[in-house]
Design a protein around this motif. Structure first.
Motif, PDB file in Angstrom:
ATOM      1  N   LYS A  63      -3.112 -24.695 -28.334  1.00 13.57           N
ATOM      2  CA  LYS A  63      -2.922 -24.237 -29.700  1.00 13.57           C
ATOM      3  C   LYS A  63      -1.792 -25.032 -30.354  1.00 13.57           C
ATOM      4  CE  LYS A  63       0.190 -20.453 -28.323  1.00 13.57           C
ATOM      5  NZ  LYS A  63       0.421 -19.006 -28.359  1.00 13.57           N
ATOM      6  N   LYS A  64      -1.784 -25.005 -31.690  1.00 17.57           N
ATOM      7  CA  LYS A  64      -0.745 -25.714 -32.442  1.00 17.57           C
ATOM      8  C   LYS A  64       0.591 -25.001 -32.287  1.00 17.57           C
ATOM      9  CE  LYS A  64      -1.537 -27.345 -36.563  1.00 17.57           C
ATOM     10  NZ  LYS A  64      -1.936 -27.568 -37.965  1.00 17.57           N
ATOM     11  N   THR A  65       1.634 -25.805 -32.158  1.00 23.97           N
ATOM     12  CA  THR A  65       2.982 -25.246 -32.162  1.00 23.97           C
ATOM     13  C   THR A  65       3.539 -25.210 -33.579  1.00 23.97           C
ATOM     14  OG1 THR A  65       3.397 -26.052 -29.935  1.00 23.97           O
ATOM     15  CG2 THR A  65       5.317 -25.539 -31.274  1.00 23.97           C
ATOM     16  N   ASP A  66       3.305 -26.284 -34.305  1.00 24.06           N
ATOM     17  CA  ASP A  66       3.784 -26.394 -35.676  1.00 24.06           C
ATOM     18  C   ASP A  66       2.644 -26.037 -36.611  1.00 24.06           C
ATOM     19  OD1 ASP A  66       4.909 -26.976 -38.073  1.00 24.06           O
ATOM     20  OD2 ASP A  66       5.223 -29.111 -37.694  1.00 24.06           O
ATOM     21  N   THR A  67       2.609 -24.792 -37.052  1.00 25.31           N
ATOM     22  CA  THR A  67       1.500 -24.345 -37.903  1.00 25.31           C
ATOM     23  C   THR A  67       1.570 -24.937 -39.305  1.00 25.31           C
ATOM     24  OG1 THR A  67       2.786 -22.375 -38.501  1.00 25.31           O
ATOM     25  CG2 THR A  67       1.254 -22.176 -36.642  1.00 25.31           C
ATOM     26  N   GLU A  68       2.742 -25.484 -39.689  1.00 26.38           N
ATOM     27  CA  GLU A  68       2.895 -26.080 -41.012  1.00 26.38           C
ATOM     28  C   GLU A  68       2.387 -27.521 -41.049  1.00 26.38           C
ATOM     29  OE1 GLU A  68       3.966 -24.325 -43.625  1.00 26.38           O
ATOM     30  OE2 GLU A  68       4.089 -22.607 -42.265  1.00 26.38           O
ATOM     31  N   ASN A  69       2.144 -28.095 -39.867  1.00 31.97           N
ATOM     32  CA  ASN A  69       1.717 -29.484 -39.798  1.00 31.97           C
ATOM     33  C   ASN A  69       0.239 -29.576 -40.167  1.00 31.97           C
ATOM     34  OD1 ASN A  69       1.035 -32.119 -39.097  1.00 31.97           O
ATOM     35  ND2 ASN A  69       2.248 -32.108 -37.222  1.00 31.97           N
ATOM     36  N   ASN A  70      -0.040 -30.202 -41.296  1.00 36.69           N
ATOM     37  CA  ASN A  70      -1.436 -30.319 -41.741  1.00 36.69           C
ATOM     38  C   ASN A  70      -2.060 -31.660 -41.383  1.00 36.69           C
ATOM     39  OD1 ASN A  70      -0.120 -32.018 -43.475  1.00 36.69           O
ATOM     40  ND2 ASN A  70      -0.642 -30.909 -45.351  1.00 36.69           N
ATOM     41  N   GLN A  71      -1.359 -32.448 -40.520  1.00 41.54           N
ATOM     42  CA  GLN A  71      -1.916 -33.732 -40.101  1.00 41.54           C
ATOM     43  C   GLN A  71      -2.954 -33.576 -38.993  1.00 41.54           C
ATOM     44  OE1 GLN A  71       2.034 -35.818 -39.457  1.00 41.54           O
ATOM     45  NE2 GLN A  71       0.969 -37.391 -40.644  1.00 41.54           N
ATOM     46  N   HIS A  72      -3.080 -32.383 -38.443  1.00 42.08           N
ATOM     47  CA  HIS A  72      -4.101 -32.165 -37.429  1.00 42.08           C
ATOM     48  C   HIS A  72      -4.548 -30.702 -37.446  1.00 42.08           C
ATOM     49  CE1 HIS A  72      -0.482 -30.819 -35.306  1.00 42.08           C
ATOM     50  NE2 HIS A  72      -1.273 -30.116 -34.505  1.00 42.08           N
ATOM     51  N   GLN A  73      -5.782 -30.521 -37.018  1.00 40.97           N
ATOM     52  CA  GLN A  73      -6.337 -29.178 -36.879  1.00 40.97           C
ATOM     53  C   GLN A  73      -6.828 -29.006 -35.450  1.00 40.97           C
ATOM     54  OE1 GLN A  73      -7.647 -31.250 -39.628  1.00 40.97           O
ATOM     55  NE2 GLN A  73      -5.814 -30.506 -40.703  1.00 40.97           N
ATOM     56  N   VAL A  74      -6.786 -27.767 -34.995  1.00 42.60           N
ATOM     57  CA  VAL A  74      -7.149 -27.446 -33.621  1.00 42.60           C
ATOM     58  C   VAL A  74      -8.255 -26.399 -33.628  1.00 42.60           C
ATOM     59  CG1 VAL A  74      -6.335 -26.463 -31.444  1.00 42.60           C
ATOM     60  CG2 VAL A  74      -4.826 -27.955 -32.774  1.00 42.60           C
ATOM     61  N   GLU A  75      -9.280 -26.600 -32.812  1.00 43.32           N
ATOM     62  CA  GLU A  75     -10.312 -25.593 -32.608  1.00 43.32           C
ATOM     63  C   GLU A  75     -10.793 -25.661 -31.162  1.00 43.32           C
ATOM     64  OE1 GLU A  75     -14.219 -26.500 -34.467  1.00 43.32           O
ATOM     65  OE2 GLU A  75     -13.178 -28.229 -35.360  1.00 43.32           O
ATOM     66  N   GLN A  76     -11.280 -24.563 -30.681  1.00 45.71           N
ATOM     67  CA  GLN A  76     -11.716 -24.467 -29.285  1.00 45.71           C
ATOM     68  C   GLN A  76     -13.202 -24.798 -29.184  1.00 45.71           C
ATOM     69  OE1 GLN A  76      -9.182 -23.907 -27.073  1.00 45.71           O
ATOM     70  NE2 GLN A  76      -8.014 -23.966 -28.998  1.00 45.71           N
ATOM     71  N   THR A  77     -13.566 -25.471 -28.109  1.00 45.42           N
ATOM     72  CA  THR A  77     -14.974 -25.772 -27.867  1.00 45.42           C
ATOM     73  C   THR A  77     -15.577 -24.708 -26.961  1.00 45.42           C
ATOM     74  OG1 THR A  77     -14.622 -27.077 -25.861  1.00 45.42           O
ATOM     75  CG2 THR A  77     -14.370 -28.219 -27.978  1.00 45.42           C
ATOM     76  N   LYS A  78     -16.862 -24.629 -26.922  1.00 45.82           N
ATOM     77  CA  LYS A  78     -17.529 -23.608 -26.108  1.00 45.82           C
ATOM     78  C   LYS A  78     -17.353 -23.870 -24.616  1.00 45.82           C
ATOM     79  CE  LYS A  78     -22.014 -25.990 -26.423  1.00 45.82           C
ATOM     80  NZ  LYS A  78     -23.427 -25.848 -26.856  1.00 45.82           N
ATOM     81  N   GLU A  79     -16.952 -25.115 -24.268  1.00 45.62           N
ATOM     82  CA  GLU A  79     -16.679 -25.431 -22.862  1.00 45.62           C
ATOM     83  C   GLU A  79     -15.272 -25.022 -22.453  1.00 45.62           C
ATOM     84  OE1 GLU A  79     -19.819 -28.041 -24.495  1.00 45.62           O
ATOM     85  OE2 GLU A  79     -17.714 -27.698 -25.055  1.00 45.62           O
ATOM     86  N   GLY A  80     -14.508 -24.470 -23.374  1.00 46.37           N
ATOM     87  CA  GLY A  80     -13.144 -24.067 -23.054  1.00 46.37           C
ATOM     88  C   GLY A  80     -12.127 -25.158 -23.250  1.00 46.37           C
ATOM     89  N   ASN A  81     -12.507 -26.246 -23.897  1.00 46.12           N
ATOM     90  CA  ASN A  81     -11.581 -27.322 -24.190  1.00 46.12           C
ATOM     91  C   ASN A  81     -11.096 -27.223 -25.641  1.00 46.12           C
ATOM     92  OD1 ASN A  81     -11.813 -28.532 -21.585  1.00 46.12           O
ATOM     93  ND2 ASN A  81     -13.833 -29.323 -22.201  1.00 46.12           N
TER      94      ASN A  81
END
Length: 1009
Positions: A971-989
């Motif tokens: 998960k993201k540590t810096d929630t204010e950082n809009n240079q990247h987005q994080v999402e989970q895959t169905k494989e758990g990655n």
């Protein structure tokens, strides 16, 4: 090199091909026999002349007055796309009509153009037949007619230097108020900053004219003027009146019946029109820098006038100056005149503007202020500042270096008023816009801190830009006309970046452009001026950071700035232990202790080198991965490995090259198109080159490919460098080419030996002997610069100490010197060869031996994880940092964390406990998409083309998006950082969507879910 050879060289350099084409001066000895007049009279006159002592006087009567000229020179026009008609014309009475030039084949009109007569004095035009004139037919030319203006019943004109045909560089001619149709595309060309005077003059301005100026404005005008005059005065040299008289006499200025005559004042471009005989005369008369010499005299007269208290000297210098000013105006150096062609006018005319500002009161008293302002306005191009910000052309180092002070002088010479206020406001806003980073290949300052000229990182030109900008920023500082704070900060950052890649005054050979001499230095005064300008936020009147850099560069205890800054308690700057990536310039920078390490590459956007005739002619491999280490300059350690005394241009440290004879390596320099001069600036079709950094460590990598021009289109290698503290791990793979004739090599070092007895260590054995060569069982080498090399495996490696013979970089003389070197042989026509070696910077024989032992144990400092066409990756164990150069996308990487990537990229990550720090760079600056756009030969090979001819040269770098799959849930540590987005895959990655732009490193921190 004698003066004649210099001029021949200049012709070659700029693509001038005028020698042997010119008829003698047809307007000097007698009326040309092939000139016939209708309704008028031709005579020789000494009343007005340009070159020599006479011109052809034409008195016409009636609107049907005609000069008819028939000459065999016209026969060459049809088959030469660069054929050009040139003439000088003196007009004594300004009129709003035109002179008509018509070219015939028999009685049929072929070409025509008009020449405006809205001026007095001398004017010239360079008009290309096929491009600039109105083409009515194309059957050749055998004669021409010059027709009198239709609205004037009678008049007199004087012709001189009429050239019916000359082949010239098509970039040169410029339009002006007499010929506004000439070279319209020139305002989009690489030399537009010189050639766009007509366009700049037409800008109306976008700021409103104030109703009045305030007392504060008036006070600040005086403050700015005094500051700038003090800068001008600081550069003056005192010249005695007798010496000035002698120099004045050289120009033979005479006043007769209200008009002025004298020696011709010509521009740099006039060399394109000069025959061999005239070149020899110019040499004899010491006229090699005519307009510059004239402007220098004007400034010297102005300085003497200002500093003397002797009224007789003041009166004489006033007369001398007004004579000089009037003669210059009459010669065509006047408002609206393009002088046929002008390049580098900022260099040659700079002293003119300074002299005018110093002599403002005298110019005004003599009734010439308005005329002088208009001339200054025209030639300085001050009108460029009136363009709306969204329409402004990109910044240009030549303008900063040579025209900035001239533009300011032009605004300051005006009397205080609303017009002056408006020009100063425009100038300030233009300055702010121009020092901000731009995103094209063209332009000066880049988002990563690179300073550009000629489409590449070029500090030799950057220093001129700093020398021009910094004092003007200081002059304007702490007034209403200072540049914006963000622009100030960005310019400061750019200057600091140059500070970071010099040590402390010299920069690497790899970024020396066409001057690989090792003698170029960072300038000190711009840092002093920026210190005096205060901090960007305006809170401090002295910028202590810039003052500290100045003290590092200038150690002269008697220097007033040194004393001033030290008295304020400021200490010299100390370099930070840091890593920077300049991906616009494809330069990686790594600093520790007191040494600097850089790595240079190239790709399909950034040229591999710049070569001119007699400049860097053996520089083909300059950006094939050149790695340099610079120590501080002192008597104990050789600061640089390089000396142009026997240097083998095939064996540049860090590079993988085809080792060819010098005659084969010598650049075949051509004028390849109408967008460039005579130069070589090659681009590969490989996209991947660049660097990334994390926690003061870095990775740089490139896919190397040669150019088809030298039958090296199949010369390929994949190269990477991992820089960790004082350790460099260098990897190579996929080294392939079909060339059997010459060997392929990777050079680890080539170091100059000041003393052939200097020691090196081979496998921990001290070597003092000379000459020396070893080709077997080489595992460690300590060179003569305290750099150790560890070579695992058993590659075919050669270490030597020997005398070398070569040619200097100008290709003017043989050179000889003693060197030690180390290189890896890949053989003839290698297929998928590779290498690995490590470097320890600033070490000794014991530390190197200990390192080699450690690498053969379970406690190795680094591990090479992968080295093939898919990826190069290395883990640095002390810092738990892994660096990856991923050359392909959607290919199995077998990495601990990174499972997939959507684009080739550079990645570093640091894993510790449940935290993962990542740094990602997309090395594609995305100036265009798709396959390489280079023109192709019939057999499909790439054809040489100027970078200035590429449509994307002026398009901005575009942001890109990389999608990367990370093993496990994060998960993201810096929630204010809009240079990247994080999402989970169905494989758990975890799927990362990373915003990348401009080659800048995108950093992110993830924590385990």
């Amino acid at each position: 090199m004698n003066f004649f050879k210099v001029l021949v060289f200049i012709n070659v350099l700029f693509g001038f091909q005028a020698f042997g084409q010119l008829q003698p001066d047809v307007c000097e000895q007698r009326i040309p026999h092939n000139w016939n007049v209708i309704n008028g009279k031709l005579s020789m006159s000494s009343q007005h002349f340009k070159k020599g002592k006479q011109s052809v006087k034409w008195d016409w009567m009636g609107s049907d007055g005609v000069i008819s000229i028939k000459d065999s020179a016209f026969e060459s026009v049809q088959n030469d796309p660069r054929s050009t008609f040139v003439f000088w014309l003196y007009n004594g009475e300004k009129t709003d009509d035109k002179l008509h030039f018509i070219f015939y084949k028999g009685e049929k009109e072929m070409y025509r153009f008009d020449f405006n007569l809205n001026y007095t004095g001398w004017r010239t035009a360079w008009v290309m037949y096929h491009r600039d004139m109105t083409k009515l037919a194309d059957d050749g030319i055998d004669r021409m007619e010059i027709k009198a203006p239709q609205s004037v019943k009678k008049g007199t004109l004087y012709f001189d230097q009429v050239i019916y045909y000359v082949n010239i560089n098509p970039r040169s001619p410029m339009r002006d108020l007499q010929v506004p149709f000439v070279n319209l595309e020139g305002e989009k060309a690489a030399n537009a900053h010189w050639n766009s005077l007509y366009k700049f003059n037409a800008n109306p301005g976008y700021l409103p004219l104030a109703r009045e100026i305030s007392d504060k404005n008036t006070k600040q005008f005086s403050q700015i003027t005094n500051r700038y005059l003090k800068l001008i005065g600081a550069k003056k040299t005192t010249i005695a009146l007798d010496s000035l008289r002698k120099e004045y006499d050289f120009w033979n200025i005479r006043r007769t019946k209200g008009y002025v005559t004298g020696r011709m004042i010509y521009s740099t471009n006039d060399i394109e029109l000069t025959s061999r005989d005239l070149l020899a005369k110019a040499k004899a008369a010491n006229e090699k820098s005519n307009i510059k010499r004239y402007a220098q005299l004007m400034l010297s007269v102005a300085h003497l006038h200002k500093q003397t208290d002797d009224q007789r000297v003041k009166q004489e210098t006033e007369k001398l100056y007004i004579d000089l000013l009037d003669h210059m105006e009459g010669q065509g150096w006047s408002y609206g005149s393009g002088m046929g062609a002008l390049h580098h006018l900022g260099y040659n005319l700079a002293d003119y503007y300074s002299s005018c500002l110093i002599m403002k009161d005298i110019i005004k008293q003599n009734g010439r202020l308005e005329r002088t302002f208009k001339t200054m306005y025209w030639f300085s191009g001050l009108g460029r500042t009136l363009e709306t910000p969204e329409q402004l052309p990109v910044s240009n180092i030549d303008v900063f270096n040579t025209l900035l002070g001239s533009m300011l002088s032009t605004a300051l010479i005006l009397d205080d008023g609303t017009e002056k206020l408006r020009y100063m406001q425009h100038f300030s806003k233009w300055m702010s816009h121009n020092v901000r980073p731009n995103l094209e290949i063209t332009g000066a300052f880049k988002p990563d801190g690179a300073v550009f000229h000629h489409g590449t990182l070029y500090p030799a030109y950057g220093t001129g830009g700093y020398n021009g900008l910094a004092p003007i920023i200081y002059v304007l500082s702490q007034t209403a006309f200072q540049i914006d704070s963000d622009a100030h900060q960005q310019f400061k950052d750019n200057m600091l970046m140059m500070h970071y890649y010099t040590n402390p005054t010299r920069w690497p050979i790899s970024i020396s452009g066409r001057h690989p001499t090792g003698n170029w230095r960072i300038p000190d005064m711009p840092y002093a001026y920026m210190a005096l300008s205060g901090t960007p936020d305006g809170k401090e009147k002295i910028d202590k950071h810039m003052a500290a850099v100045y003290l590092l560069i200038n150690k002269n205890e008697k220097n007033p700035y040194v004393r001033r800054f030290k008295n304020m308690g400021i200490a010299p700057a100390v370099y930070p232990a840091m890593h920077w990536t300049l991906n616009f310039g494809l330069l990686d920078i790594h600093r520790r202790n007191d040494w600097l390490l850089t790595i240079k590459g190239h790709n399909r956007y950034i040229v591999s080198h710049e070569s001119y005739p007699n400049a860097n002619v053996f520089g083909r491999y300059a950006s094939y991965g050149q790695l340099e280490v610079l120590y501080p300059e002192n008597g104990e350690t050789l600061a640089s490995h390089f000396r142009d005394k026997g240097w083998d241009w095939n064996r540049i440290p860090g590079t993988t090259t085809l080792h060819v004879p010098l005659d084969v390596l010598r650049a075949d320099i051509k004028n390849v198109d109408d967008y460039s001069g005579v130069e070589e600036m090659l681009l590969t079709d490989e996209l991947f080159a660049g660097g990334v950094h994390l926690d003061k460590q870095g990775v740089f990598a490139m896919k190397l490919k040669g150019h088809d021009k030298y039958k090296m289109g199949n010369f390929k290698a994949t190269k990477s460098w991992f820089t960790f503290d004082s350790l460099v791990v260098a990897l190579g793979s996929d080294i392939s080419n079909p060339t059997m004739e010459y060997p392929t090599e990777t050079t680890l070092f080539q170091n100059y030996l000041g003393d052939k007895r200097e020691s090196i260590y081979v496998n921990d054995t001290k070597i003092n002997s000379f000459p020396y060569k070893n080709e077997e069982g080489i595992h460690t080498v300590l060179d003569n610069r305290k750099i150790g090399y560890y070579i695992p495996g058993n590659p075919q490696t050669v270490v030597y100490k020997e005398n070398q013979t070569s040619r200097d970089q100008k290709d003017l003389k043989d050179t000889n010197g003693d060197f030690t070197g180390l290189y890896i042989r890949h053989g003839h026509a290698p297929k998928n060869q590779g290498y690995e070696y490590a470097m320890l910077i600033d070490t000794d024989s014991k530390k190197l031996a200990d390192f080699a032992s450690q690498m053969n144990s379970q406690h190795a400092l680094y591990t090479v994880l992968r080295k093939d066409s898919v990826m190069h990756s290395v883990k640095y164990h002390p810092q738990h940092i892994t660096g990856l150069s991923i050359f392909k996308s959607h290919v199995h990487l077998a990495d601990k964390y990174i499972l997939d990537n959507s684009r080739p990229c550079l990645v570093m990550y640091k894993d510790q406990q449940n935290q993962l720090d990542l740094a990602v760079v997309d090395p594609d600056l995305a100036f265009y998409e798709g396959d390489d756009d280079a023109p192709r030969n019939a057999d499909g090979t790439r054809r040489e083309a100027s970078i200035y001819s590429r449509y994307w040269f002026k398009t901005p770098s575009k942001p890109t998006v990389i999608k990367m799959t990370i093993k496990g849930g994060w998960k993201k540590t810096d929630t204010e950082n809009n240079q990247h987005q994080v999402e989970q895959t169905k494989e758990g990655n975890t799927m990362l969507t990373i915003q990348c732009k401009y080659g800048l490193t995108t950093k992110l921190r993830l924590t385990k879910k």
